[in-house]
Write a protein that holds these residues in place. Structure first.
Motif, PDB file in Angstrom:
ATOM      1  N   LEU A 243     110.586 -31.893  -9.992  1.00 19.29           N
ATOM      2  CA  LEU A 243     111.407 -32.561  -9.048  1.00 19.29           C
ATOM      3  C   LEU A 243     112.817 -32.129  -9.603  1.00 19.29           C
ATOM      4  CD1 LEU A 243     109.954 -35.957  -8.275  1.00 19.29           C
ATOM      5  CD2 LEU A 243     110.017 -33.977  -6.611  1.00 19.29           C
ATOM      6  N   ARG A 246     113.671 -28.687  -8.996  1.00 16.65           N
ATOM      7  CA  ARG A 246     113.984 -28.490  -7.409  1.00 16.65           C
ATOM      8  C   ARG A 246     115.384 -29.002  -7.209  1.00 16.65           C
ATOM      9  NH1 ARG A 246     109.991 -28.103  -3.144  1.00 16.65           N
ATOM     10  NH2 ARG A 246     107.787 -27.817  -4.174  1.00 16.65           N
ATOM     11  N   ASP A 250     117.774 -26.098  -5.860  1.00 16.14           N
ATOM     12  CA  ASP A 250     117.825 -25.924  -4.397  1.00 16.14           C
ATOM     13  C   ASP A 250     118.949 -27.066  -4.009  1.00 16.14           C
ATOM     14  OD1 ASP A 250     115.610 -24.540  -4.511  1.00 16.14           O
ATOM     15  OD2 ASP A 250     113.970 -26.069  -4.137  1.00 16.14           O
ATOM     16  N   VAL A 253     116.849 -31.386  -1.406  1.00 16.25           N
ATOM     17  CA  VAL A 253     115.130 -31.563  -1.410  1.00 16.25           C
ATOM     18  C   VAL A 253     114.769 -32.697  -0.532  1.00 16.25           C
ATOM     19  CG1 VAL A 253     113.379 -32.482  -2.982  1.00 16.25           C
ATOM     20  CG2 VAL A 253     114.966 -31.152  -4.083  1.00 16.25           C
ATOM     21  N   LYS A 381     118.972 -24.064   2.683  1.00 15.02           N
ATOM     22  CA  LYS A 381     117.978 -25.269   3.178  1.00 15.02           C
ATOM     23  C   LYS A 381     118.457 -26.167   4.412  1.00 15.02           C
ATOM     24  CE  LYS A 381     114.692 -24.460  -0.023  1.00 15.02           C
ATOM     25  NZ  LYS A 381     115.044 -23.198  -0.752  1.00 15.02           N
TER      26      LYS A 381
END
Length: 410
Positions: A243, A246, A250, A253, A381
């Protein structure tokens, strides 16, 4: 008189100032490693990385499970991805073919401390004739300008990573049809930096031929498969590491993107995780019902900035606002396709075209603009994009334009 009596207000202020300076240097070094996992000694932040080596190594190992190796020649953060299937990761404008060429170039560079561009290309041609590659349809001959352009792109990647250092010449004329054979450049090979290029747990050459994985996805997993203690604490550590990777890699999430085990941990621990990461890296947490985003107000810790300057960036922002409006409209259930986005940009040219470059106003240019915008939003994202269909994701709502407020003259 005891020693403690000398610790007056001035001493405390000096101690607090030193502590703040240490924290600022740690944060600067950590941020630099996130953006430059393979860092040479000439990097401006390398001295800070060396001074904060022990603390950085401990933090990355505890929070993300990433080993950090620091030597006199440079530093290597073994920054393994959380999601091997994420196609938005990797070097800009690199596809699978160019990655093969990068690997071939690195294999050639193991031999000599110096090499020329012409010799590098010739040796890569020899390696590309391996039956394993040719059986996959791979070919590299340097007969065409596009292949020479690929070689130059790989060289510039290695120059950017400080694996190569240019001694003489340049690559500028090498791509041209006329006189390319007479163009050359000489490079020094930095062996320590070359050795750090592959961030794998196990090198591909360690597999016996009969035991090596065959499927592409299996090969990827085998390269980064990490040991996990078969205990409850070991499993929790593995989930936390995944996690954290990420969150550091990113833009956002989403809780729905996680499996049940990771989701349960994330819902309970995301607040504490966000505090630790934000304190170390200087980020700002945005917690929503749909997930968690860690934002960098300076924009330094991002590969894709938004908003930004330029025609493509403006078009991307317009598309984001358009999709955010569609997401906010609860009655909208239609699937958005690439052609719809291109049509929206064609309409936007009438209003904003005078601010864009001339080529973007040409008929049909909206198709390319749409592709660029959707690719950027996908990497951030903010949308899900597959098979020429577009699904706005919750985080894109931050780009929605709200209702205007009209203020009086007073």
């Amino acid at each position: 008189m005891t020693a403690q009596s000398f610790a007056g207000p001035d001493s405390r202020r000096i101690g607090e100032l030193q502590k703040a300076q240490q924290q600022d240097e740690f944060r600067r070094a950590l941020r630099a490693l996130l953006m430059r996992p393979l860092m040479s000694s000439v990097h401006e932040d390398f001295p800070a990385v060396r001074r904060q080596a022990a603390r950085l190594s401990e933090w990355f190992a505890r929070e993300a499970g990433w080993p950090l190796h620091i030597e006199r020649e440079g530093a290597r953060l073994i920054k393994r991805p959380a999601d091997l299937a994420d196609e938005t990761r990797g070097l800009s404008e690199y596809d699978r073919r160019r990655y093969v060429l990068l690997c071939l170039a690195c294999a050639v560079l193991e031999r000599d401390p110096q090499i020329t561009l012409q010799l590098l290309g010739q040796r890569m041609i020899d390696l590309a004739s391996d039956p394993t590659l040719t059986s996959c349809g791979f070919e590299f001959t340097l007969r065409t300008a596009s292949e020479r352009r690929e070689l130059v792109s790989v060289c510039r990647t290695l120059l950017d990573q400080d694996v190569l250092q240019r001694v003489a010449g340049d690559e500028e004329n090498y791509v041209r049809e006329n006189g390319w054979a007479g163009s050359d450049a000489l490079y020094d090979v930095q062996r320590r930096m070359l050795a750090g290029m592959l961030a794998a747990v196990r090198g591909p050459s360690t597999w016996r031929a009969e035991a090596a994985p065959v499927d592409f996805e299996d090969r990827l997993r085998s390269l980064v498969a990490e040991h996990m203690a078969d205990t409850e604490q070991g499993r929790r550590d593995a989930i936390r590491h995944n996690l954290t990777r990420r969150l550091l890699d990113d833009p956002v999430v989403y809780t729905s993107s996680l499996d049940a085990e990771h989701q349960a941990y994330f819902v309970n621990q995301r607040g504490a995780m966000a505090v630790r990461i934000c304190e170390a890296a200087g980020l700002t947490a945005e917690q929503r019902a749909e997930g968690l985003a860690l934002t960098d107000e300076s924009g330094q810790l991002t590969d894709v900035s938004m908003p930004a300057e330029g025609t493509e960036a403006h078009a991307t922002l317009l598309v984001a606002e358009h999709l955010a409006k569609l997401l906010r409209d609860a009655s909208n259930t239609a699937v958005i396709v690439d052609d719809d986005v291109a049509a929206f940009l064609r309409g936007a040219i009438d209003k904003f075209g005078r601010y864009w470059r001339k080529s973007a106003r040409e008929p049909g240019a909206e198709v390319e603009l749409a592709e660029i915008a959707l690719e950027r939003l996908h990497r951030l994202k903010l949308i899900s994009h597959a098979n020429r269909k577009v699904w706005p994701l919750p985080a894109i709502a931050r780009f929605a334009i709200g209702d205007p407020e009209v203020h009086g003259a007073d």
